[in-house]
Design an enzyme around this catalytic site. Structure first.
Site, mmCIF file in Angstrom:
data_model
loop_
_atom_site.group_PDB
_atom_site.id
_atom_site.type_symbol
_atom_site.label_atom_id
_atom_site.label_comp_id
_atom_site.label_asym_id
_atom_site.label_seq_id
_atom_site.Cartn_x
_atom_site.Cartn_y
_atom_site.Cartn_z
ATOM 1 N N LYS A 124 -20.812 41.128 96.893
ATOM 2 C CA LYS A 124 -19.598 41.912 97.122
ATOM 3 C C LYS A 124 -18.971 42.192 95.768
ATOM 4 O O LYS A 124 -18.695 41.264 94.991
ATOM 5 C CB LYS A 124 -18.644 41.097 97.980
ATOM 6 C CG LYS A 124 -17.747 41.891 98.874
ATOM 7 C CD LYS A 124 -16.928 40.894 99.683
ATOM 8 C CE LYS A 124 -16.173 41.534 100.783
ATOM 9 N NZ LYS A 124 -15.251 40.551 101.380
HETATM 10 C C1 E4P Z 1 -13.369 42.011 103.808
HETATM 11 O O1 E4P Z 1 -14.536 41.773 103.603
HETATM 12 C C2 E4P Z 1 -12.249 41.162 103.400
HETATM 13 O O2 E4P Z 1 -12.754 39.875 103.202
HETATM 14 C C3 E4P Z 1 -11.178 41.024 104.455
HETATM 15 O O3 E4P Z 1 -11.468 41.824 105.571
HETATM 16 C C4 E4P Z 1 -9.799 41.148 103.951
HETATM 17 O O4 E4P Z 1 -8.898 41.021 105.025
HETATM 18 P P1 E4P Z 1 -7.338 40.810 104.812
HETATM 19 O O5 E4P Z 1 -6.749 42.085 104.314
HETATM 20 O O6 E4P Z 1 -6.825 40.424 106.161
HETATM 21 O O7 E4P Z 1 -7.183 39.710 103.784
#
Ligand code: E4P
Length: 230
Positions: free
Chosen positions: A83
């Site tokens: 990522k």
């Molecule tokens: C995506 O891969 C992120 O880890 C995640 O969806 C972020 O979510 P949040 O905005 O609730 O922290």
């Protein structure tokens, strides 16, 4: 639309993976920082449980360091994909990693222009954050629609991954708009299960069946005659 689970918790993955609906998982530094234990062990255990792509995120800002971290994370387990947060350096790192055959999930994508750049850098997934857009009063439905609409005509293979899912309506919206994947927290998976008519219907079916004790015995006997499953 396929489902990933958005978590750093092995216990949550164990529970939801048992439902048979998961295709992968996403972690991020915030989610992993909440957990006890070695992050590498957690990521590998999640990989074993979901048997599909598990995103592990780089944290450096410059491309060379992102690539080093990405290679190291990818080497943890065959299911780990890298990522990479969206930025100029993130695009460069994505191009290098994908040219090496390492899959990238580009994260923190908030606009169609960012998604178009993400696709051209070779990312497998563009993670579009719905909840964080709504948090600043930007309509996430419109942005995700714009992203899907911008990527598809070019025939890109980059998949739109709906992230920052905060409630079941986000999930339905992502599916309606044509996102290939939604990464969903365990809490939202639980919310997706419930409907009062389902609960009521199950209770009624059970009560009606039990009103005929001979039927109860018949089904027990039918089950008993089956070979036991290992
Ligand atoms: C995506 O891969 C992120 O880890 C995640 O969806 C972020 O979510 P949040 O905005 O609730 O922290």
């Amino acid at each position: 639309m396929r489902f990933f689970i958005d978590t750093g918790s092995v216990a949550e993955v164990e529970e939801i993976a048992a439902w048979g609906i998961l295709s992968g998982a996403t972690t991020n530094p915030t989610l992993l920082a909440k957990e006890d234990g070695d992050p590498g062990d957690i990521i590998c255990r999640i990989c074993e449980l979901v048997k599909g792509p598990v995103s592990a995120e780089v944290v450096s800002d410059d491309a060379a360091a992102m690539v080093d971290e990405g290679r190291a994370l990818n080497a943890l387990h065959e299911h780990v994909i890298v990522k990479v947060p969206f930025s100029r350096d993130g695009l460069r790192a994505t191009r290098i990693l994908t040219d090496e055959g390492i899959q990238v999930n580009m994260t923190l994508v908030f606009s169609a222009n960012q998604a178009l750049l993400t696709a051209q850098a070779g990312a497998t997934y563009a993670s579009c954050f719905m909840g964080r857009l709504d948090d600043i009063s930007v309509d996430s439905r419109s942005v995700v629609a714009e992203i899907v609409g911008a990527l598809r005509p070019g025939g890109t293979t980059t998949q739109v991954l709906a992230a920052s899912i905060r409630h079941p309506e986000h999930v339905v919206t992502a599916a309606q708009l044509g996102c290939e994947v939604a990464t969903v927290p365990a809490k939202v998976f639980h919310q997706m299960l419930g409907h009062p008519l389902t609960e009521k219907g199950r209770e009624l079916f059970k009560a009606d069946w039990q009103s005929r004790p001979e039927f109860v015995d018949w089904l027990k006997g039918l089950v008993a005659r089956q070979p036991t499953s290992a």
